[in-house]
Enzyme design. Structure first.
Site, PDB file in Angstrom:
ATOM      1  N   ALA A   1       6.683  41.704  26.053  1.00  0.00           N
ATOM      2  CA  ALA A   1       6.551  41.459  27.487  1.00  0.00           C
ATOM      3  C   ALA A   1       7.948  41.609  28.077  1.00  0.00           C
ATOM      4  O   ALA A   1       8.860  40.857  27.744  1.00  0.00           O
ATOM      5  CB  ALA A   1       5.997  40.059  27.736  1.00  0.00           C
ATOM      6  N   SER A   2       8.126  42.597  28.920  1.00  0.00           N
ATOM      7  CA  SER A   2       9.457  42.959  29.397  1.00  0.00           C
ATOM      8  C   SER A   2      10.045  41.871  30.294  1.00  0.00           C
ATOM      9  O   SER A   2       9.341  41.041  30.866  1.00  0.00           O
ATOM     10  CB  SER A   2       9.399  44.277  30.173  1.00  0.00           C
ATOM     11  OG  SER A   2       8.901  45.308  29.347  1.00  0.00           O
TER      12      SER A   2
END
Length: 390
Positions: free
Chosen positions: A101-102
Site C-alpha cells: 500500500a503506497s
C-alpha cells in the site's frame, strides 16, 4: 485469540484527519479541497489485510497483526507511510516485497500530476487492493474509472473491497502493459507501478491532449515519476519529477543474479585502473543515480564488502548477463582503484562517461530530464526535446 474490534466511523474520521495532517506537513501548498474530500471519504483501512509489514529501522520489516495489536495496526493504516502487504520468495530463498500500500502523500502527488478534470475518463494501471481506485471513484465517479491488475488474487480482493464501499468501477484482470482497449480511449492513464519504458498500448489508448503519469525505474535505481502529454500527431512528451519509488511492472522485470548468471569460469577480462571513486557514482547523489539509470541502460550495481582479493568491491552487470565490471578498493588508499571488465559492453567505461557528462551539464536535477515517446522510439532529453542524451 480475541478478534480485533470493528473500526467505527468515528475512528475512521479521526484516522483520516491524522493522515491529512501528516500529508500536509510534507507540503508547502494546501491539499486541494476535492482531494481532501476524497481522502476523508475513502477509509484506507478497508483496503488493508490484517497482517501488515512495517519498516523495522534496520533495512528489514516487522509484522503488525491487527488481531494482536489493533491500535498499532490502525495507527499504521492511517500513517503517511508505505505498508508492505505481500512477499514473494526469490530463487535464492530470500523474500522481497511483491505488493504494498503506497505512501499516501506519494499517491496524492501522482493523482495531482494527472491534472484531472470532472469529465475525465481514467485508466489505472495496477489496482492493487483498490485504495487508489476508490480515490479516483470518489473524485470522478465509478463510471469514469477503469483499473487493471495482473495478480488474480489482488483483482478479486480489490473488487470485494470496492464493492463493500459501493464503488463499481471496471476492474479487469490483465497485464497492465496492454492497457484495457475495451473502454479506451482515456483522458488519463495513471500507473501505480513503475516502468523502464512506456508501453505503446498506453500511448495508443490515450486521447490527444491526454496525460500519462507513471513512476519510473531503471536497472540502476528505482526513482522518479514521468508526466507525459499526448500530442495530436500521436507522440507524447513530458518531464520527470523527483519523487516516487514503486515496484516495477511485472512484464519488465528481469531475474539475473551476479553469482548465478553473470560470473563464469574462464571469462576473458580486461584490467585497468581509475581515479574515479566507485562511491562517487553509486548512491552518492539521487540525481546522478537517475542520470546513470537513463543514460547507461540495463546496467545494475551492487556492493560487496567481503570480496576475494579486495577490501570493498563495486559490481556492475547488465540485465542480459553478457557483461560485467568490478571496481576494487584495496582498503589503504583512495587515489586509484582497480577495474576489471568482461563482455561486449565496457560497463565501467560507460558509467564513467555518464558521470563526466553529468558534471559537464552542471549536475542537473531529475526535473531537467524528459522523455519523448513515439511508436518507434523513446528518447531521453535534457532541458529540451532536441537535446537528446539517450
Amino acid at each position: 485469540m480475541t478478534k480485533a474490534p470493528t473500526i467505527s466511523a468515528s475512528d475512521r474520521m479521526a484516522g483520516a484527519a491524522r493522515l491529512l495532517a501528516e500529508i500536509q506537513r510534507t507540503r508547502t501548498d494546501p491539499i486541494p479541497p476535492h482531494w481532501q474530500e476524497a481522502l476523508r471519504a475513502v477509509p484506507r483501512d478497508a483496503f488493508l489485510p490484517d497482517l501488515l509489514w512495517l519498516r523495522d529501522g534496520d533495512g528489514g520489516y516487522r509484522p503488525c497483526d491487527r488481531d494482536q495489536d489493533p491500535d498499532g495496526w490502525l495507527t499504521a493504516a492511517y500513517s503517511d507511510a508505505p505498508l508492505v502487504t505481500q512477499f514473494v520468495t526469490e530463487s535464492d530463498g530470500t523474500r522481497s516485497p511483491s505488493s504494498s500500500a503506497s505512501q499516501p502523500s506519494t499517491v496524492l502527488r501522482l493523482l495531482e500530476d494527472a491534472q484531472l478534470t470532472d469529465q475525465d475518463r481514467v485508466l489505472e494501471i495496477g489496482t492493487g487492493a483498490g485504495y487508489n481506485t476508490a480515490l479516483l471513484c470518489a473524485r470522478l465517479g465509478a463510471n469514469a474509472v477503469t483499473s487493471v491488475e495482473v495478480d488474480a488474487d489482488l483483482t478479486a480482493r480489490a473488487r470485494a473491497n470496492l464493492e463493500a464501499l459501493s464503488y463499481a468501477p471496471t476492474v479487469a484482470h490483465t497485464d497492465g502493459a496492454h492497457g484495457w482497449d475495451a473502454t479506451a480511449p482515456y483522458d488519463r492513464i495513471l500507473a501505480t507501478c513503475s516502468v523502464r519504458s512506456v508501453p505503446i498500448a498506453w500511448l495508443d489508448q490515450t486521447e490527444p491532449g491526454g496525460r500519462i503519469v507513471t513512476p519510473w525505474d531503471s536497472a540502476w535505481c528505482c526513482y522518479g515519476t514521468l508526466r507525459l502529454t499526448k500530442h495530436d500527431d500521436g507522440d507524447a512528451e513530458g518531464n520527470f519529477a523527483a519523487y516516487g519509488s514503486y515496484m516495477l511492472i511485472s512484464g519488465q522485470r528481469t531475474d539475473v543474479e551476479l553469482f548465478r548468471d553473470v560470473l563464469r569460469p574462464g571469462q576473458v577480462t580486461r584490467e585497468s585502473t581509475t581515479s574515479l571513486s566507485p562511491w562517487s557514482v553509486a548512491g552518492s547523489d539521487p540525481a546522478l543515480d537517475f542520470h546513470i539509470g537513463l543514460t547507461v541502460p540495463g546496467v545494475w550495481h551492487s556492493w560487496d564488502t567481503e570480496p576475494a582479493g579486495a577490501h570493498t568491491r563495486l559490481w556492475l552487470a547488465n540485465d542480459t548477463a553478457t557483461s560485467w565490471a568490478s571496481v576494487d578498493y584495496d582498503g589503504r588508499q583512495a587515489e586509484t582503484f582497480t577495474v576489471t571488465q568482461h563482455g561486449p559492453r565496457h560497463l565501467w567505461d560507460e558509467v564513467a562517461a555518464a558521470h563526466e557528462l553529468w558534471l559537464l551539464a552542471g549536475r542537473p536535477g531529475i526535473d531537467r530530464y524528459g522523455l519523448t515517446v513515439t511508436a518507434d522510439a523513446q528518447k531521453v532529453w535534457l532541458d529540451r526535446p532536441d537535446n537528446v542524451v539517450a
